[in-house]
Design an enzyme around this catalytic site. Structure first.
Site, PDB file in Angstrom:
ATOM      1  N   ARG A  45      13.998  41.339  85.201  1.00  0.00           N
ATOM      2  CA  ARG A  45      14.441  41.228  84.095  1.00  0.00           C
ATOM      3  C   ARG A  45      13.443  40.778  83.002  1.00  0.00           C
ATOM      4  NH1 ARG A  45      13.189  36.740  83.337  1.00  0.00           N
ATOM      5  NH2 ARG A  45      14.021  36.950  81.572  1.00  0.00           N
ATOM      6  N   GLY A  46      13.581  40.802  81.975  1.00  0.00           N
ATOM      7  CA  GLY A  46      12.551  40.278  80.967  1.00  0.00           C
ATOM      8  C   GLY A  46      11.634  41.717  80.441  1.00  0.00           C
ATOM      9  N   ALA A  47      11.280  41.617  79.175  1.00  0.00           N
ATOM     10  CA  ALA A  47      10.940  43.042  78.676  1.00  0.00           C
ATOM     11  C   ALA A  47       9.711  43.522  79.436  1.00  0.00           C
ATOM     12  CB  ALA A  47      10.686  42.829  77.105  1.00  0.00           C
ATOM     13  N   ARG A  88      17.797  50.176  80.580  1.00  0.00           N
ATOM     14  CA  ARG A  88      18.353  49.109  79.794  1.00  0.00           C
ATOM     15  C   ARG A  88      17.662  49.481  78.326  1.00  0.00           C
ATOM     16  NH1 ARG A  88      17.315  42.960  81.201  1.00  0.00           N
ATOM     17  NH2 ARG A  88      19.135  42.705  79.605  1.00  0.00           N
ATOM     18  N   GLN A 195      19.305  32.183  82.627  1.00  0.00           N
ATOM     19  CA  GLN A 195      17.934  32.340  82.726  1.00  0.00           C
ATOM     20  C   GLN A 195      16.860  31.305  82.457  1.00  0.00           C
ATOM     21  OE1 GLN A 195      19.863  34.618  81.469  1.00  0.00           O
ATOM     22  NE2 GLN A 195      19.138  36.762  81.453  1.00  0.00           N
ATOM     23  N   ASP A 236      12.099  41.261  72.863  1.00  0.00           N
ATOM     24  CA  ASP A 236      12.452  42.597  73.542  1.00  0.00           C
ATOM     25  C   ASP A 236      11.701  43.725  72.585  1.00  0.00           C
ATOM     26  OD1 ASP A 236      14.186  40.522  74.933  1.00  0.00           O
ATOM     27  OD2 ASP A 236      14.160  42.162  76.301  1.00  0.00           O
ATOM     28  N   ASN A 246      15.539  39.672  70.679  1.00  0.00           N
ATOM     29  CA  ASN A 246      15.541  38.685  71.816  1.00  0.00           C
ATOM     30  C   ASN A 246      16.921  38.331  72.279  1.00  0.00           C
ATOM     31  OD1 ASN A 246      13.625  37.439  73.517  1.00  0.00           O
ATOM     32  ND2 ASN A 246      14.336  35.372  72.791  1.00  0.00           N
ATOM     33  N   LYS A 247      16.779  37.664  73.532  1.00  0.00           N
ATOM     34  CA  LYS A 247      18.031  37.171  74.224  1.00  0.00           C
ATOM     35  C   LYS A 247      19.075  36.585  73.124  1.00  0.00           C
ATOM     36  CE  LYS A 247      19.058  37.450  77.496  1.00  0.00           C
ATOM     37  NZ  LYS A 247      20.011  38.534  77.977  1.00  0.00           N
TER      38      LYS A 247
HETATM   39  O1  MRU Z   1      18.362  40.146  79.615  1.00  0.00           O
HETATM   40  P1  MRU Z   1      16.841  39.535  79.947  1.00  0.00           P
HETATM   41  O2  MRU Z   1      17.027  38.377  80.922  1.00  0.00           O
HETATM   42  O3  MRU Z   1      16.188  40.665  80.396  1.00  0.00           O
HETATM   43  O4  MRU Z   1      16.308  38.986  78.587  1.00  0.00           O
HETATM   44  C1  MRU Z   1      14.985  38.635  78.533  1.00  0.00           C
HETATM   45  C2  MRU Z   1      14.488  37.949  77.212  1.00  0.00           C
HETATM   46  O5  MRU Z   1      15.433  38.134  76.244  1.00  0.00           O
HETATM   47  C3  MRU Z   1      13.131  37.631  77.109  1.00  0.00           C
HETATM   48  O6  MRU Z   1      13.016  36.415  76.176  1.00  0.00           O
HETATM   49  C4  MRU Z   1      12.252  38.944  76.570  1.00  0.00           C
HETATM   50  O7  MRU Z   1      12.591  39.870  77.456  1.00  0.00           O
HETATM   51  C5  MRU Z   1      11.024  38.634  76.473  1.00  0.00           C
HETATM   52  S1  MRU Z   1      10.249  38.171  78.108  1.00  0.00           S
HETATM   53  C6  MRU Z   1       8.433  37.908  77.862  1.00  0.00           C
END
Ligand code: MRU
Length: 438
Positions: A45-47, A88, A195, A236, A246-247
């Site tokens: 996970r993470g963009a 996603r 996370q 994201d 973002n999250k």
């Molecule tokens: O749902 P996730 O864990 O994929 O969400 C991740 C985030 O919101 C991060 O802050 C974002 O992807 C940036 S990662 C460099």
């Protein structure tokens, strides 16, 4: 640092982020669908990390296509890209990776299928390596924004695990630590999947960076008591006007930061900008299984039948963002205090300087572009309440040519953006205009 994702022989191996930090287990993907499932189930996970996984997944999928004729190969590959794109929806990175891989297939129409398969594999590995390099640059650009002895609040995980390596928001924090700055990081636990507590705290502690976890709802209390010097998060997707997905929970942090006059920074690669979208409300927000809220680690917590709503992301309007730190430059909000108005949606880089931190010397674009319509008057120096005596926090205003910027982005048909002003703030590397690089 545990590598997020690697290509090994005929498979992809990724560290299972659902189990960290208590267990280090690996997920082995031998085909496209396994990679798609790993993204959907958030083993990765993470963009930026899911962008890399998408590219590698498609390259892996391509290896299994048996056709030797180009058109048949291409049709099958395009079907794979459609499946991947739906994994996603919020992070633009999957689409970015898909576009890059499609481009390669299109460009190589005169070559043999085996050659194309090899090129896709190489390209996916290049995306991974390039991502790490980009994150290091983001770290360098963000470094001047982190004062010595700062307490930094971050949300979710925008670290090595969320990227190819090094991290975006955590990349800036890492760079500050590597530069010898004495920093302390407050980490939101980040409900519902934690996370922040599981991954960010784990990464920071591995580096020996002092870390304290809080429940998400404690952030306002800390800010009001003057315990937080700045907030930095990843992204994201960033719409053309600077609104940032973002999250979930990022928006409330930004509002609290503004209320308490604390700088709120977003650190993200340029590829996170989606210029096909005018504003944040057009960004699709993923809604995940309500059970992620009502249960934890397979254990039901709420009463049987409890309804839950589980948006995975939210939108922080650009007005709450002090600056966006990218691998090329830091983009500041336009400074309304000097009589400038916020620009309408669609004009990203008129972002406003954070609070009173900016001292703009009114320099011109050195890239040969006319800036007469945008010349910024010299402004008086004044002291920033957050960084009173730090002369190094002086800023030059420069302008990045729109056409050159677009080349960095994936948008095929970007909306008209008008003129942009970039307020660059990178005193440790001098004040040279980087417009040419863009
Ligand atoms: O749902 P996730 O864990 O994929 O969400 C991740 C985030 O919101 C991060 O802050 C974002 O992807 C940036 S990662 C460099």
């Amino acid at each position: 640092m545990i590598p997020t994702i690697t290509w090994e022989g005929n498979h992809i191996r990724l560290v299972d982020q659902r189990r960290l930090p208590l267990e280090t287990r690996w997920v082995v993907c031998r085909g496209l669908n396994e990679v798609i499932d790993a993204i959907k189930d958030m083993a990765i996970r993470g963009a930026p990390a899911i962008g890399v996984a998408a590219a590698m997944g498609l390259a892996l999928g391509a290896q299994s296509i048996e056709a030797q004729e180009y058109e048949t190969f291409r049709d099958k590959f395009l079907q794979m890209t459609r499946d991947m794109e739906s994994a996603r929806p919020t992070a633009v990175n999957i689409r970015w990776a898909v576009e890059r891989m499609k481009e390669i297939v299109d460009e190589m129409r005169d070559r043999g299928v085996d050659e194309i398969k090899e090129a896709l594999k190489r390209a996916s590995q290049d995306i991974l390596e390039r991502d790490i390099e980009i994150n290091r640059r983001i770290g360098e650009h963000g470094l001047p924004l982190i004062p010595d002895r700062a307490t930094i609040l971050t949300h979710c995980n925008a670290g090595s695990l969320a990227t190819g390596g090094y991290g975006t928001a955590l990349g800036v924090i890492r760079a500050a630590h590597e530069a010898g700055k004495d920093i302390h990081v407050v980490v939101d636990e980040t409900r519902p999947l934690l996370q922040g507590m599981r991954l960010t705290a784990f990464e920071l502690m591995e580096e020996g960076i002092p870390t304290t976890v809080i429940v998400d709802s404690a952030a306002g209390y800390l800010m009001r008591r003057g315990k937080v010097d700045l907030v930095i998060i990843g992204a994201d997707r960033i719409a053309a006007n600077g609104d940032t997905a973002n999250k979930v929970g990022s928006y409330q942090l930004a509002v609290l930061a503004k209320e308490n006059r604390i700088p709120f920074y977003v650190a993200a690669p340029l590829s996170t900008f989606d210029l096909t979208l005018q504003e944040g409300d057009q960004i699709p927000i993923e809604e995940r299984d309500p059970k992620e809220v009502t249960s934890f680690a397979g254990q039901q917590l709420g009463p049987e039948g409890l309804a839950a709503f589980n948006p995975a992301f939210d939108i922080t309007p650009a007005a709450y963002i002090s600056a966006v730190i990218t691998e090329k430059a830091t983009f500041w909000k336009e400074h309304t205090a000097y009589g400038r108005k916020l620009r309408p949606a669609g004009q990203v880089f008129s972002l406003e300087a954070p609070h009173d931190c900016q001292v703009d010397k009114g320099s011109n674009d050195k890239a040969g572009n006319s800036t007469s319509d945008l010349k910024i008057p010299a402004k008086p120096e004044h002291q920033c309440p957050h960084h009173p005596a730090d002369k190094s926090r002086q800023v030059d205003s420069t302008r990045i040519p729109v056409g050159a910027l677009r080349k960095q982005l994936i948008s095929r048909e970007p909306p008209p953006l008008g003129d942009k002003v970039v307020h660059k703030h990178n005193p440790e590397q001098g004040t040279e205009d980087e417009a040419d690089d863009l």
